[in-house]
Design an enzyme around this catalytic site. Sequence first.
Site, PDB file in Angstrom:
ATOM      1  N   ARG A 175       0.845  -1.211   0.000  1.00  0.00           N
ATOM      2  CA  ARG A 175       0.000   0.000   0.000  1.00  0.00           C
ATOM      3  C   ARG A 175       0.872   1.251   0.000  1.00  0.00           C
ATOM      4  O   ARG A 175       0.471   2.304  -0.481  1.00  0.00           O
ATOM      5  CB  ARG A 175      -0.974  -0.012   1.192  1.00  0.00           C
ATOM      6  CG  ARG A 175      -1.724   1.302   1.365  1.00  0.00           C
ATOM      7  CD  ARG A 175      -3.037   1.183   2.132  1.00  0.00           C
ATOM      8  NE  ARG A 175      -2.952   0.464   3.376  1.00  0.00           N
ATOM      9  CZ  ARG A 175      -2.346   0.911   4.482  1.00  0.00           C
ATOM     10  NH1 ARG A 175      -1.752   2.084   4.502  1.00  0.00           N
ATOM     11  NH2 ARG A 175      -2.337   0.178   5.566  1.00  0.00           N
ATOM     12  N   TYR A 228     -15.020  14.000 -17.938  1.00  0.00           N
ATOM     13  CA  TYR A 228     -15.606  12.659 -17.834  1.00  0.00           C
ATOM     14  C   TYR A 228     -16.742  12.686 -16.791  1.00  0.00           C
ATOM     15  O   TYR A 228     -16.600  13.303 -15.731  1.00  0.00           O
ATOM     16  CB  TYR A 228     -14.501  11.664 -17.463  1.00  0.00           C
ATOM     17  CG  TYR A 228     -15.038  10.342 -16.974  1.00  0.00           C
ATOM     18  CD1 TYR A 228     -15.935   9.603 -17.748  1.00  0.00           C
ATOM     19  CD2 TYR A 228     -14.665   9.833 -15.737  1.00  0.00           C
ATOM     20  CE1 TYR A 228     -16.440   8.398 -17.290  1.00  0.00           C
ATOM     21  CE2 TYR A 228     -15.160   8.624 -15.279  1.00  0.00           C
ATOM     22  CZ  TYR A 228     -16.061   7.913 -16.062  1.00  0.00           C
ATOM     23  OH  TYR A 228     -16.567   6.723 -15.609  1.00  0.00           O
ATOM     24  N   ASP A 268      -5.977  16.585 -17.104  1.00  0.00           N
ATOM     25  CA  ASP A 268      -6.252  15.171 -17.337  1.00  0.00           C
ATOM     26  C   ASP A 268      -5.859  14.890 -18.789  1.00  0.00           C
ATOM     27  O   ASP A 268      -6.498  15.381 -19.722  1.00  0.00           O
ATOM     28  CB  ASP A 268      -7.734  14.879 -17.085  1.00  0.00           C
ATOM     29  CG  ASP A 268      -8.064  13.395 -17.189  1.00  0.00           C
ATOM     30  OD1 ASP A 268      -7.410  12.705 -17.999  1.00  0.00           O
ATOM     31  OD2 ASP A 268      -8.979  12.934 -16.493  1.00  0.00           O
ATOM     32  N   LYS A 318      -7.021   3.426 -19.855  1.00  0.00           N
ATOM     33  CA  LYS A 318      -7.288   3.717 -21.258  1.00  0.00           C
ATOM     34  C   LYS A 318      -6.045   3.437 -22.109  1.00  0.00           C
ATOM     35  O   LYS A 318      -5.588   2.317 -22.148  1.00  0.00           O
ATOM     36  CB  LYS A 318      -7.787   5.164 -21.370  1.00  0.00           C
ATOM     37  CG  LYS A 318      -8.922   5.487 -20.368  1.00  0.00           C
ATOM     38  CD  LYS A 318     -10.133   4.646 -20.628  1.00  0.00           C
ATOM     39  CE  LYS A 318     -11.252   4.666 -19.614  1.00  0.00           C
ATOM     40  NZ  LYS A 318     -11.203   5.325 -18.380  1.00  0.00           N
TER      41      LYS A 318
HETATM   42  N1  LCS Z   1     -10.445  10.836 -16.812  1.00  0.00           N
HETATM   43  C1  LCS Z   1     -10.957  10.617 -18.037  1.00  0.00           C
HETATM   44  C2  LCS Z   1     -10.693  11.598 -19.130  1.00  0.00           C
HETATM   45  C3  LCS Z   1     -11.727   9.486 -18.269  1.00  0.00           C
HETATM   46  O1  LCS Z   1     -12.229   9.285 -19.505  1.00  0.00           O
HETATM   47  C4  LCS Z   1     -11.965   8.570 -17.206  1.00  0.00           C
HETATM   48  C5  LCS Z   1     -12.799   7.352 -17.391  1.00  0.00           C
HETATM   49  C6  LCS Z   1     -11.424   8.846 -15.950  1.00  0.00           C
HETATM   50  C7  LCS Z   1     -10.651   9.982 -15.795  1.00  0.00           C
HETATM   51  C8  LCS Z   1     -11.611   7.934 -14.785  1.00  0.00           C
HETATM   52  O2  LCS Z   1     -10.763   6.849 -14.907  1.00  0.00           O
HETATM   53  P1  LCS Z   1     -11.017   5.427 -14.246  1.00  0.00           P
HETATM   54  O3  LCS Z   1     -11.285   5.686 -12.796  1.00  0.00           O
HETATM   55  O4  LCS Z   1     -12.210   4.833 -14.915  1.00  0.00           O
HETATM   56  O5  LCS Z   1      -9.749   4.698 -14.474  1.00  0.00           O
HETATM   57  N2  LCS Z   1     -13.567   7.354 -18.568  1.00  0.00           N
HETATM   58  C9  LCS Z   1     -14.450   6.458 -18.912  1.00  0.00           C
HETATM   59  C10 LCS Z   1     -15.270   6.562 -20.062  1.00  0.00           C
HETATM   60  O6  LCS Z   1     -15.326   7.516 -20.830  1.00  0.00           O
HETATM   61  N3  LCS Z   1     -16.007   5.473 -20.166  1.00  0.00           N
HETATM   62  O7  LCS Z   1     -15.814   4.619 -19.110  1.00  0.00           O
HETATM   63  C11 LCS Z   1     -14.795   5.178 -18.232  1.00  0.00           C
END
Ligand code: LCS
Length: 388
Positions: A54, A107, A179, A204
């Site tokens: 952790r 998002y 981001d 992603k």
């Molecule tokens: N930032 C962006 C630009 C994102 O597209 C996402 C998730 C996140 C942060 C959050 O990341 P995660 O916690 O899921 O790793 N975007 C998503 C989308 O457009 N569809 O499903 C998840």
Amino acid sequence: MHFDTEVVHGGQHPDKLHRAISPPIYQTSTFAFEDADQGARLFKREEKGHIYTRLSNPTIDLLARKVARLESAEAGLLFSSGLSAIFNTIVTLVKSGEEIVSDDTIYGGTFALLKNIIPRLGIGVKFIDATDYDRLKNEITEKTKLLFIETPANPTLKIIDISACAEIAKQKKIPLCVDNTFATPYLQRPIEHGANIVVHSATKYLGGHGDIIGGVVVGAKEFIERLWDDAKEIGACNSPFNAWLILRGLKTLTVRMDKHCSNAMKIAEFLTGHPQVERVYYPGLKDHPGFDIARRQMSQFGGMLGFDLKGGKEAGKRVMNSVKLCTIAVSLGDVDTLIEHPASMTHSTYSDEELKKCGINPGYVRVSVGIENPDDLIDDLKQALAKI
Ligand code: LCS
């Protein structure tokens, strides 16, 4: 070294024990101390070393250092998800009574975090259009401790001028956090444009294969140390195996992104000429309002695009239900092409008025273009569009 060499070799060397080229997965919760005194020294941070996963782990740290290097940052820290990376960044920088200014197009999960959860901690959040740079200047007050943007933004591919925001943040003496999930450090390195912190959903493009969840924050060493100090108690760590998969994914980042980008451009051009399509959203198209800024701050335009259909929401649903090769699913940045409806899926956390304000139309369809043959993808979309 060039970026495409960095993604393969940067910071990685054969392991000392067996000369393995692929980094070992240190799949362990805890690390044995040499003796009681050494354990105490590690806890006091008088000696460097691993204690408990952790807090830190060699496989996870290797990945964090690698992303930092790719983003031209001093240091990095890995998190359980992109959202956890964003949450921890906020908690480390902003406290009760203070506030955040965020762009309004982000998002949907990040939007829900900022709209519903962060205010419960006594932190105010202002959502504004960060491309209105004069308004941005005025909205940042003494209480503001963080400026947060996504560019290209999810889901409309809105482009924000990172240098302009960085200039304002600098004047106001607050950090700018970008981001960079949609662009990846291959296409855009916000720190080189004056940003202070970069966050990613590593789920992603960094991972790239749709098989893990992860998040990363990179920035100045002093900030990452503060972030680590808080994050270790919040318990937002990732797993060594996930980190290893992301390390493996990163090795092919540039070849994947080149294909995502060229495929997306071909599909954007195909959609632009289609009689059923009202508007195409892709920053690589000359009529995109952010085209000039994107050209300046990105090396290519990315693998994400969207479109509005003349038949609105019903037509969009018909297309999503008719694709055969593309998969109807959220997430993005996978080798597979994914298609989704932001208003009812990723951005269902926005009210109808909030969607309208950001230009997320009821019929808007988002595509995460994969690395398949572009002609097969175009054929699939063509047959789906014919079903309207
Ligand atoms: N930032 C962006 C630009 C994102 O597209 C996402 C998730 C996140 C942060 C959050 O990341 P995660 O916690 O899921 O790793 N975007 C998503 C989308 O457009 N569809 O499903 C998840």
